[in-house]
Design a protein around this motif. Structure first.
Motif, PDB file in Angstrom:
ATOM      1  N   VAL A 293       0.838  -1.205   0.000  1.00 32.71           N
ATOM      2  CA  VAL A 293       0.000   0.000   0.000  1.00 32.71           C
ATOM      3  C   VAL A 293       0.869   1.250   0.000  1.00 32.71           C
ATOM      4  N   ALA A 294       1.893   1.270   0.843  1.00 29.08           N
ATOM      5  CA  ALA A 294       2.742   2.452   0.946  1.00 29.08           C
ATOM      6  C   ALA A 294       3.457   2.738  -0.372  1.00 29.08           C
ATOM      7  N   TYR A 295       3.899   1.686  -1.033  1.00 24.91           N
ATOM      8  CA  TYR A 295       4.649   1.881  -2.276  1.00 24.91           C
ATOM      9  C   TYR A 295       3.711   2.161  -3.448  1.00 24.91           C
ATOM     10  N   SER A 296       2.705   1.305  -3.634  1.00 22.65           N
ATOM     11  CA  SER A 296       1.867   1.420  -4.822  1.00 22.65           C
ATOM     12  C   SER A 296       0.851   2.548  -4.706  1.00 22.65           C
TER      13      SER A 296
ATOM     14  N   ASP B 280     -10.170   1.446   4.349  1.00 18.57           N
ATOM     15  CA  ASP B 280      -9.841   1.352   2.930  1.00 18.57           C
ATOM     16  C   ASP B 280      -8.881   0.214   2.636  1.00 18.57           C
ATOM     17  N   PHE B 281      -7.950  -0.028   3.565  1.00 17.09           N
ATOM     18  CA  PHE B 281      -7.025  -1.156   3.469  1.00 17.09           C
ATOM     19  C   PHE B 281      -6.919  -1.807   4.838  1.00 17.09           C
ATOM     20  N   PHE B 282      -6.736  -3.124   4.839  1.00 15.40           N
ATOM     21  CA  PHE B 282      -6.626  -3.867   6.103  1.00 15.40           C
ATOM     22  C   PHE B 282      -5.639  -5.003   5.873  1.00 15.40           C
ATOM     23  N   ALA B 283      -4.638  -5.139   6.753  1.00 15.89           N
ATOM     24  CA  ALA B 283      -3.574  -6.123   6.579  1.00 15.89           C
ATOM     25  C   ALA B 283      -3.466  -7.032   7.800  1.00 15.89           C
ATOM     26  N   PHE B 284      -3.203  -8.315   7.556  1.00 13.89           N
ATOM     27  CA  PHE B 284      -2.953  -9.235   8.672  1.00 13.89           C
ATOM     28  C   PHE B 284      -2.148 -10.433   8.201  1.00 13.89           C
ATOM     29  N   SER B 285      -1.687 -11.239   9.177  1.00 15.67           N
ATOM     30  CA  SER B 285      -0.814 -12.389   8.909  1.00 15.67           C
ATOM     31  C   SER B 285      -1.479 -13.693   9.320  1.00 15.67           C
ATOM     32  N   GLY B 286      -1.169 -14.753   8.565  1.00 12.95           N
ATOM     33  CA  GLY B 286      -1.722 -16.060   8.883  1.00 12.95           C
ATOM     34  C   GLY B 286      -1.080 -16.711  10.088  1.00 12.95           C
ATOM     35  N   HIS B 287       0.212 -16.468  10.310  1.00 11.40           N
ATOM     36  CA  HIS B 287       0.933 -17.225  11.334  1.00 11.40           C
ATOM     37  C   HIS B 287       0.548 -16.831  12.756  1.00 11.40           C
ATOM     38  N   LYS B 288      -0.160 -15.719  12.921  1.00  6.25           N
ATOM     39  CA  LYS B 288      -0.600 -15.313  14.261  1.00  6.25           C
ATOM     40  C   LYS B 288      -2.000 -15.858  14.584  1.00  6.25           C
ATOM     41  N   MET B 289      -2.611 -16.578  13.660  1.00  6.02           N
ATOM     42  CA  MET B 289      -3.964 -17.093  13.854  1.00  6.02           C
ATOM     43  C   MET B 289      -4.043 -18.596  13.585  1.00  6.02           C
ATOM     44  N   GLY B 290      -2.935 -19.285  13.864  1.00  6.12           N
ATOM     45  CA  GLY B 290      -2.906 -20.739  13.701  1.00  6.12           C
ATOM     46  C   GLY B 290      -2.512 -21.196  12.327  1.00  6.12           C
ATOM     47  N   GLY B 291      -2.291 -20.272  11.395  1.00  6.12           N
ATOM     48  CA  GLY B 291      -1.909 -20.635  10.039  1.00  6.12           C
ATOM     49  C   GLY B 291      -0.403 -20.728   9.873  1.00  6.12           C
ATOM     50  N   PRO B 292       0.052 -21.067   8.667  1.00  7.66           N
ATOM     51  CA  PRO B 292       1.490 -21.181   8.408  1.00  7.66           C
ATOM     52  C   PRO B 292       2.170 -19.818   8.395  1.00  7.66           C
ATOM     53  N   THR B 293       3.490 -19.829   8.535  1.00 11.26           N
ATOM     54  CA  THR B 293       4.269 -18.614   8.310  1.00 11.26           C
ATOM     55  C   THR B 293       4.341 -18.359   6.807  1.00 11.26           C
ATOM     56  N   GLY B 294       4.638 -17.109   6.452  1.00 12.37           N
ATOM     57  CA  GLY B 294       4.844 -16.777   5.045  1.00 12.37           C
ATOM     58  C   GLY B 294       3.586 -16.514   4.259  1.00 12.37           C
ATOM     59  N   ILE B 295       2.439 -16.409   4.924  1.00 14.29           N
ATOM     60  CA  ILE B 295       1.192 -16.094   4.234  1.00 14.29           C
ATOM     61  C   ILE B 295       0.487 -14.971   4.991  1.00 14.29           C
ATOM     62  N   GLY B 296       0.054 -13.971   4.249  1.00 13.16           N
ATOM     63  CA  GLY B 296      -0.678 -12.861   4.843  1.00 13.16           C
ATOM     64  C   GLY B 296      -1.721 -12.362   3.879  1.00 13.16           C
ATOM     65  N   VAL B 297      -2.433 -11.336   4.283  1.00  7.55           N
ATOM     66  CA  VAL B 297      -3.555 -10.837   3.496  1.00  7.55           C
ATOM     67  C   VAL B 297      -3.540  -9.317   3.469  1.00  7.55           C
ATOM     68  N   LEU B 298      -3.795  -8.781   2.296  1.00  5.09           N
ATOM     69  CA  LEU B 298      -4.133  -7.369   2.154  1.00  5.09           C
ATOM     70  C   LEU B 298      -5.545  -7.286   1.606  1.00  5.09           C
ATOM     71  N   TYR B 299      -6.446  -6.685   2.380  1.00  7.98           N
ATOM     72  CA  TYR B 299      -7.770  -6.335   1.863  1.00  7.98           C
ATOM     73  C   TYR B 299      -7.721  -4.878   1.431  1.00  7.98           C
ATOM     74  N   GLY B 300      -8.291  -4.592   0.286  1.00  8.03           N
ATOM     75  CA  GLY B 300      -8.399  -3.213  -0.171  1.00  8.03           C
ATOM     76  C   GLY B 300      -9.699  -3.017  -0.915  1.00  8.03           C
ATOM     77  N   LYS B 301     -10.249  -1.831  -0.837  1.00  7.59           N
ATOM     78  CA  LYS B 301     -11.471  -1.528  -1.575  1.00  7.59           C
ATOM     79  C   LYS B 301     -11.188  -1.591  -3.079  1.00  7.59           C
TER      80      LYS B 301
END
Length: 407
Positions: free
Chosen positions: A99-102, A216-237
């Motif tokens: 988000v910061a870059y693009s 407008d944007f929301f970011a989170f990581s899988g590894h903090k919620m029982g998921g694997p490391t190396g996977i995360g999510v960016l939600y954007g409108k």
């Protein structure tokens, strides 16, 4: 919630550390993984490992179904309007950097302001520092109350017509402060600013509805919620993502390539260059299934009770300083009189108790607290009041030990 039954589904927790049963209190850094997630990742590699999207053979179709099925699970979990608004990333850090870059570097210019808070994780500070340096924009920080909370009055004073981006954490990884994201977003939108929310410490622990928050944007990581490391999510409108340029270029994200020019796929795929994080996404989908089976309302209620119990028990010990508000997420950050947090954490580890010690990637907040570092005990669905009691007893032993050493 039957915490004992839940804990039994996490194989790593069924062990001893230094001769004592493991008490894992570092889930804010990374959570442990249930069998359901481990088995889902193993099943992908054993049974249908293949690349996604372009293959027409059976394994490719199964992998694509698993990958895109995980995207739909994420959409439903955070109540996003469309699966196309869900972008898979390596984690919260990558999502915010995207988000910061693009977006940030394309809209910011000299005289514009980016509003942050002093409680942000480094991942929600440094990308904006770099965006400001590249565009001539400036950073502006909302003040915090003494207990580590934000006020809407201060938000209204800080966010002005010069504000273009408001980047704020949903839950502080140090203080446990739960910020009023919906109200801050409303204030930002009154000034035509967009909000970028770091949800790394909220999505694993409470029901999140991005449409209700209207961020407008929301970011989170899988590894903090029982998921694997190396996977995360960016939600954007959708309207914002469609205007943004990709930040990585190569296979998967292209529509057509000529010798001198190329065009991109639609969202979300134009942001997922290269072979995507297939196993990670499938594992994240399994983690969401696991949490949904428990019920996020049950997770939130259990952790709120655990945090209050931990605050009560630690306050019983002389010389323990607790940081942050009374009402908080599932963590307690503290220091012990005249004892460096690394020493406290090492002593607790001898008892099989895992806590985090250091600046927690929040050095500006450490400065605000007037400390060099802190210790942090963070809780999740597999923790119980017995774990808090073990922490309390471990801290009492630690104080007695170092009291004898320094006597």
């Amino acid at each position: 919630m039957d915490v004992k039954e839940i804990k039994e589904q996490f194989p790593i927790l069924q062990q001893e550390v230094n001769g004592s049963p493991l008490v894992y209190l570092d889930s804010a850094a990374t959570s442990q993984k249930p069998n359901k997630v481990i088995e889902a990742v193993e099943d992908y590699y054993r049974r249908y490992n293949s690349n996604v999207h372009r293959g027409v053979h059976t394994l490719g179709s199964l992998a694509t179904d698993g990958y895109e099925g995980a995207r739909e699970k994420v959409r439903s979990f955070i109540h996003a309007p469309r699966a196309r608004e869900i972008i898979f990333t390596r984690g919260t850090t990558t999502a915010i950097n995207t988000v910061a870059y693009s977006y940030g570097r394309s809209v910011l210019q000299e005289g514009d302001e980016i509003v942050l808070t002093p409680m942000e994780h480094h991942s929600n500070i440094i990308p904006w520092q770099q965006a400001a340096k590249a565009t001539g924009a400036s950073l502006k920080y909302m003040p915090m109350h003494e207990d580590g909370t934000l006020s809407l009055e201060d938000a209204r004073r800080t966010i002005t017509s010069k504000t273009k981006i408001v980047a704020v954490t949903h839950v502080s990884n140090v203080l446990g402060t739960i910020n009023p994201i919906k109200e801050i977003t409303q204030i930002a939108h009154e000034h035509d600013a967009v909000t970028v929310v770091d949800g790394a410490q909220s999505v694993p622990h409470m029901r999140v509805d991005v449409q209700d928050l209207d961020c407008d944007f929301f970011a989170f990581s899988g590894h903090k919620m029982g998921g694997p490391t190396g996977i995360g999510v960016l939600y954007g409108k959708k309207r914002l993502l469609e205007k943004m340029e990709p930040v990585e270029f190569g296979g998967e994200m292209i529509d057509f390539v000529d010798l001198y020019d190329s065009t991109w796929k639609d969202i979300p795929w134009k942001f997922e260059g290269g072979t995507p994080i297939i196993a990670g996404a499938i594992g994240l989908g399994a983690a969401i299934d696991f949490l949904e089976d428990i019920g996020m309302e049950n997770v939130e209620a259990h952790e709120a009770e655990l945090a209050q119990y931990a605050m009560k028990r630690l306050k019983e010990i002389d010389g323990i300083h607790i940081y942050g508000p009374e009402t908080r997420a599932a963590l307690v950050t503290f220091n012990v009189d005249e004892l460096h947090p690394h020493d406290a954490a090492t002593a607790l580890d001898i008892e099989g108790i895992a806590v985090r010690a250091g600046h927690h990637c929040a050095q500006p907040l450490m400065k605000w607290l007037n400390v060099v570092a802190t210790a942090r005990a963070s809780f999740y669905i597999y923790n119980s009041k017995e774990d808090v009691d073990a922490l309390t007893e471990g801290l009492i032993k630690t104080k007695e030990y170092f009291g004898d050493v320094f006597a």
